[in-house]
Design an enzyme around this catalytic site. Structure first.
Site, mmCIF file in Angstrom:
data_model
loop_
_atom_site.group_PDB
_atom_site.id
_atom_site.type_symbol
_atom_site.label_atom_id
_atom_site.label_comp_id
_atom_site.label_asym_id
_atom_site.label_seq_id
_atom_site.Cartn_x
_atom_site.Cartn_y
_atom_site.Cartn_z
ATOM 1 N N THR A 93 -31.872 -11.375 -16.377
ATOM 2 C CA THR A 93 -31.508 -10.498 -16.233
ATOM 3 C C THR A 93 -29.691 -10.490 -16.585
ATOM 4 O OG1 THR A 93 -33.135 -10.328 -15.598
ATOM 5 C CG2 THR A 93 -31.818 -8.336 -14.637
ATOM 6 N N HIS A 117 -33.340 -4.436 -22.530
ATOM 7 C CA HIS A 117 -35.038 -4.789 -21.933
ATOM 8 C C HIS A 117 -36.098 -5.260 -23.531
ATOM 9 C CE1 HIS A 117 -38.179 -3.307 -20.016
ATOM 10 N NE2 HIS A 117 -38.911 -2.606 -21.153
HETATM 11 P P1 ATP Z 1 -35.514 -5.054 -17.954
HETATM 12 O O1 ATP Z 1 -36.592 -4.442 -17.151
HETATM 13 O O2 ATP Z 1 -34.030 -4.099 -17.891
HETATM 14 O O3 ATP Z 1 -36.032 -6.027 -19.640
HETATM 15 P P2 ATP Z 1 -35.513 -7.169 -16.516
HETATM 16 O O4 ATP Z 1 -37.353 -7.414 -16.219
HETATM 17 O O5 ATP Z 1 -34.887 -8.624 -16.860
HETATM 18 O O6 ATP Z 1 -34.760 -6.465 -17.603
HETATM 19 P P3 ATP Z 1 -35.374 -6.153 -13.768
HETATM 20 O O7 ATP Z 1 -35.695 -6.871 -12.445
HETATM 21 O O8 ATP Z 1 -36.433 -5.407 -14.413
HETATM 22 O O9 ATP Z 1 -34.834 -7.185 -14.948
HETATM 23 O O10 ATP Z 1 -34.140 -4.856 -13.827
HETATM 24 C C1 ATP Z 1 -33.697 -3.682 -14.803
HETATM 25 C C2 ATP Z 1 -32.321 -3.505 -15.225
HETATM 26 O O11 ATP Z 1 -31.698 -2.941 -13.925
HETATM 27 C C3 ATP Z 1 -32.077 -4.624 -15.310
HETATM 28 O O12 ATP Z 1 -31.920 -5.259 -16.826
HETATM 29 C C4 ATP Z 1 -30.119 -4.372 -15.247
HETATM 30 O O13 ATP Z 1 -29.496 -3.294 -16.160
HETATM 31 C C5 ATP Z 1 -30.136 -4.182 -13.422
HETATM 32 N N1 ATP Z 1 -30.687 -3.930 -12.655
HETATM 33 C C6 ATP Z 1 -30.674 -5.333 -12.217
HETATM 34 N N2 ATP Z 1 -30.583 -5.728 -11.276
HETATM 35 C C7 ATP Z 1 -29.924 -5.957 -10.847
HETATM 36 C C8 ATP Z 1 -28.429 -6.022 -9.987
HETATM 37 N N3 ATP Z 1 -29.023 -6.639 -8.706
HETATM 38 N N4 ATP Z 1 -27.360 -4.278 -10.137
HETATM 39 C C9 ATP Z 1 -27.584 -3.631 -11.011
HETATM 40 N N5 ATP Z 1 -28.280 -3.842 -11.975
HETATM 41 C C10 ATP Z 1 -28.912 -4.636 -12.033
HETATM 42 MG MG MG Z 2 -37.445 -4.889 -16.167
#
Ligand code: ATP
Ligand code: MG
Length: 139
Positions: A93, A117
């Site tokens: 991420t 994503h």
């Molecule tokens: P995605 O779901 O977009 O594929 P991911 O599964 O790697 O990403 P998630 O934990 O699902 O990560 O977070 C969704 C999205 O939210 C991240 O891709 C990022 O754009 C945003 N995000 C996640 N953590 C943070 C954070 N600590 N601060 C700011 N934005 C964040």
């Molecule tokens: Mg995710």
């Protein structure tokens, strides 16, 4: 053989940075197949429903502002182990900790503006594909 579909989004930061084409090249070079694609600008409401699992987290509101800040490409990808394969190509991420050569390492800016994503499991992949696409979108 584990032929399944996953949902990919090339996020608004990548469209703005003009790296979307490079990301599409990585997808094509990986052997995954693009089955459907649409360019769209999510409303904040649509982004909120899509990322509902994160409701209440500190980054939720900012995430919705980001995801609705400009157009994105929404795609379905298919291929052997497509869900895990696409997650591997994206990288972690946070671009700062993503592996060398991954999309987020190459084209992400920070943990929020991370270029792409990908669905994280078979059940979410099914939900996310049908969130954006219906049968007639698959040509
Ligand atoms: P995605 O779901 O977009 O594929 P991911 O599964 O790697 O990403 P998630 O934990 O699902 O990560 O977070 C969704 C999205 O939210 C991240 O891709 C990022 O754009 C945003 N995000 C996640 N953590 C943070 C954070 N600590 N601060 C700011 N934005 C964040
Ligand atoms: Mg995710």
């Amino acid at each position: 053989m584990n032929q399944i579909q996953t949902l990919a989004i090339i996020k608004p930061d990548a469209i703005r940075n003009k790296t979307a084409g490079k990301i599409l090249s990585i997808i094509e070079d990986s052997g995954l197949t693009i089955e459907a694609v649409k360019m769209m600008r999510l409303t904040k409401e649509l982004a909120g429903a899509f990322y509902a699992v994160h409701r209440g987290k500190p980054f939720y509101e900012e995430l919705l502002d980001f995801m609705s800040s400009g157009p994105c490409f929404v795609l379905t990808l298919s291929g052997e182990n497509a869900i895990t394969r696409w997650r591997e190509l994206m990288g972690a991420t946070n671009p700062a900790t993503a592996a060398e050569g991954t999309i987020r390492k190459l084209y992400g800016t920070n943990i929020q503006f991370n270029a792409c994503h990908g669905s994280d499991a078979p059940e979410t992949a099914r939900q996310e594909v049908s969130f954006f696409f219906s049968g007639t979108d698959f040509l």
